[in-house]
Write a protein that holds these residues in place. Sequence first.
Motif, mmCIF file in Angstrom:
data_model
loop_
_atom_site.group_PDB
_atom_site.id
_atom_site.type_symbol
_atom_site.label_atom_id
_atom_site.label_comp_id
_atom_site.label_asym_id
_atom_site.label_seq_id
_atom_site.Cartn_x
_atom_site.Cartn_y
_atom_site.Cartn_z
ATOM 1 N N LEU A 53 -1.898 2.306 -16.233
ATOM 2 C CA LEU A 53 -1.764 0.918 -16.678
ATOM 3 C C LEU A 53 -1.491 -0.017 -15.511
ATOM 4 N N LYS A 54 -0.646 0.450 -14.594
ATOM 5 C CA LYS A 54 -0.284 -0.427 -13.483
ATOM 6 C C LYS A 54 -0.997 -0.077 -12.191
ATOM 7 N N SER A 55 -1.857 0.906 -12.261
ATOM 8 C CA SER A 55 -2.549 1.382 -11.055
ATOM 9 C C SER A 55 -1.563 1.731 -9.952
ATOM 10 N N LEU A 56 -0.567 2.483 -10.321
ATOM 11 C CA LEU A 56 0.453 2.842 -9.341
ATOM 12 C C LEU A 56 0.632 4.335 -9.311
ATOM 13 N N GLU A 57 0.814 4.852 -8.106
ATOM 14 C CA GLU A 57 1.122 6.257 -8.016
ATOM 15 C C GLU A 57 2.627 6.435 -8.180
ATOM 16 N N ILE A 58 3.041 7.456 -8.877
ATOM 17 C CA ILE A 58 4.463 7.742 -9.035
ATOM 18 C C ILE A 58 4.793 8.916 -8.131
ATOM 19 N N THR B 191 0.821 -1.207 0.000
ATOM 20 C CA THR B 191 0.000 0.000 0.000
ATOM 21 C C THR B 191 0.855 1.257 0.000
ATOM 22 N N GLN B 192 2.154 1.075 -0.096
ATOM 23 C CA GLN B 192 3.041 2.236 -0.086
ATOM 24 C C GLN B 192 2.854 3.077 -1.337
ATOM 25 N N ARG B 193 3.029 4.379 -1.163
ATOM 26 C CA ARG B 193 3.016 5.256 -2.332
ATOM 27 C C ARG B 193 4.202 4.909 -3.222
ATOM 28 N N SER C 248 9.855 20.786 -9.145
ATOM 29 C CA SER C 248 10.449 20.038 -10.246
ATOM 30 C C SER C 248 9.524 18.939 -10.751
ATOM 31 N N HIS C 249 9.028 18.128 -9.819
ATOM 32 C CA HIS C 249 8.181 17.009 -10.223
ATOM 33 C C HIS C 249 6.869 17.053 -9.453
ATOM 34 N N GLU C 250 5.817 16.588 -10.115
ATOM 35 C CA GLU C 250 4.501 16.476 -9.483
ATOM 36 C C GLU C 250 4.168 14.994 -9.343
ATOM 37 N N PRO C 251 3.287 14.679 -8.401
ATOM 38 C CA PRO C 251 2.867 13.280 -8.336
ATOM 39 C C PRO C 251 2.126 12.910 -9.615
#
Lengths: 186, 449
Positions: B89-94, A29-31, B81-84
């Motif tokens: 596709l992978k349902s992942l937050e960067i 569940t980690q960001r 510099s960067h935004e979330p």
Amino acid sequence: MSATTAMEVNAEARRILAVSISKLYASRTQRGGLRLHRSLLLSMVMRSARDIYHSSRECEGPSDAQPTQEEPMDTSSSLEEQTGLPEPVQPEPQPTLNSTELPPEEPDSAEEDSDSEITEDKENLSPTRQSRKRRGKVSAAPDFLPSKRARLEPGEERYAAPLGSCRAGAGESLAALSLNRVIPAF
Amino acid sequence: MAGAGGGGNSDVQWCFSQVKGAIDDDVAEADIISTVEFNHSGELLATGDKGGRVVIFQQEPESKSQPQCRGEYNVYSTFQSHEPEFDYLKSLEIEEKINKIRWLPQKNAAQFLLSTNDKTIKLWKISERDKRPEGYNLKEEDGRYRDFNTVTTLRVPVFRPMDLMVEASPRRVFANAHTYHINSISVNSDCETYLSADDLRINLWNLEITDRSFNIVDIKPANMEELTEVITAAEFHPNQCNTFVYSSSKGTIRLCDMRASALCDKHAKMFEEPEDPNNRSFFSEIISSISDVKFSHSGRYMMTRDYLSVKIWDLNMESRPVETYQVHEYLRSKLCSLYENDCIFDKFECCWNGNDSVVMTGSYNNFFRMFDRGYRQDVTLEASRENSKPRSVLKPRKVSTGGKRKKDEISVDSLDFNKKILHTAWHPLDNIIAVATTNNLYIFQEKLN
């Protein structure tokens, strides 16, 4: 090796396995998603703890029943199987454990695997079928593994996941963990 | 500690100079500093944080009235510099956290730096504007167009001075080249290319070209279940543009020569120290994972940091390091607890001083350590607000390992493992260091008489 030290080793290995599993859970569940490096290190620790747990149980009582179904079984040929000793255990048990762990890993694990495969075809059991455990002296599930099913996030739905694909959205990183296919908690 | 000017002087004393960041103990997660880097002249100091922001400090020119004090660093530019982002596709937050910042050598009036999060690298141009054109014929000073009928004379617009404005603009965005999390970037000495490394691959980029990169290292196994090691850091050689190194989670470093082949999967050299069987423990694998690798300025040596030690390697000798320094050996017996509280996964960085005579790395309890290679001395110092009177000399700290704790020593059990110094940087020319605690940046200078 005395029964007490074997028990201590066993308990320590179980504790470390429990801690590792909860860390793996938390990392889902980690960001930013699963971190491959961290997952790899966790799986290495878990593998070592599992091996120690196995061998300490063997030392305890070779006549005991076979390892239960919930014991993670690594049938993939991982090229390196580094087994070590748990940190806080006194040096005493070392000589005995060493002799069972240090011989070449491939033949050992292959042997262990084939033994287990003959008696319990764990790999082909679906997660739901694993609940049909052998009752008896040996408890069906090591008590450090959660007996409940995975915790749902708010809004999530439970659905029947096919074996081997129980990771949603984690992509390749979880595939690196060879233990994950049989850990029922997943 | 030898001075940066070359000659041996083991009597360097460090003084507090400045501290940047919020004072209160309640740390906002976005303010956690994730990288610190001086530029090539040392005039600029950049920090990146978990919130994706970059803050650049500039050193004030030395004042003639206070020659014993080198210039202070003040905020020069701050930008997001960067935004979330979200990978659908992978349902992942960067995460927007800045993993690394690397400065480009300065070519003209503007400064350039590369900043990266887990997936995307950006080239930023930082330029100054201190003049603006005034006296347009067709426009008013506020930009509104004039009525043509009112224009009766012509004049030539001239540049007039204005208040200094520092602008940061993204000049290149290098995206979509990494499946795994980027851990390193390194600018080549040719100043045309740079590398970016993730857990399993290293890519080579041209600074001008964003839609293409070359994969130069790929350690991904055909079957991911056979994965045994990942790439943890990578760096180009400081003056050989064909050479780079990458470190692994197994404690090995591979040196590659790009002239040998397009894909550098076969290393030219592999640096590995055989494990000491006496130190074998349950967590041996984790603590041997290398968290940082840095070439010396000369290019003759490289330094690696693993959980408990710093090792200096001679590039000509692969079998073992030439020097090993224990950072916090007293933690070896605590590895189980450090595993439980996650500290064993902390990734400490390390750095060289300007003339490669001293190396520095961080530890817990806001301690940081310096190792003088020539004099074989080491010192432990602390970054804390309590020692933050201007120009107050830092007192060496000591952790008591035995039974008896002397006065002023701190016992291992009293160490605060939440206060960790992961990122440190040394000015390339002078004895000025930047040390990042969780959300504060400390600047220390050598005491000058």
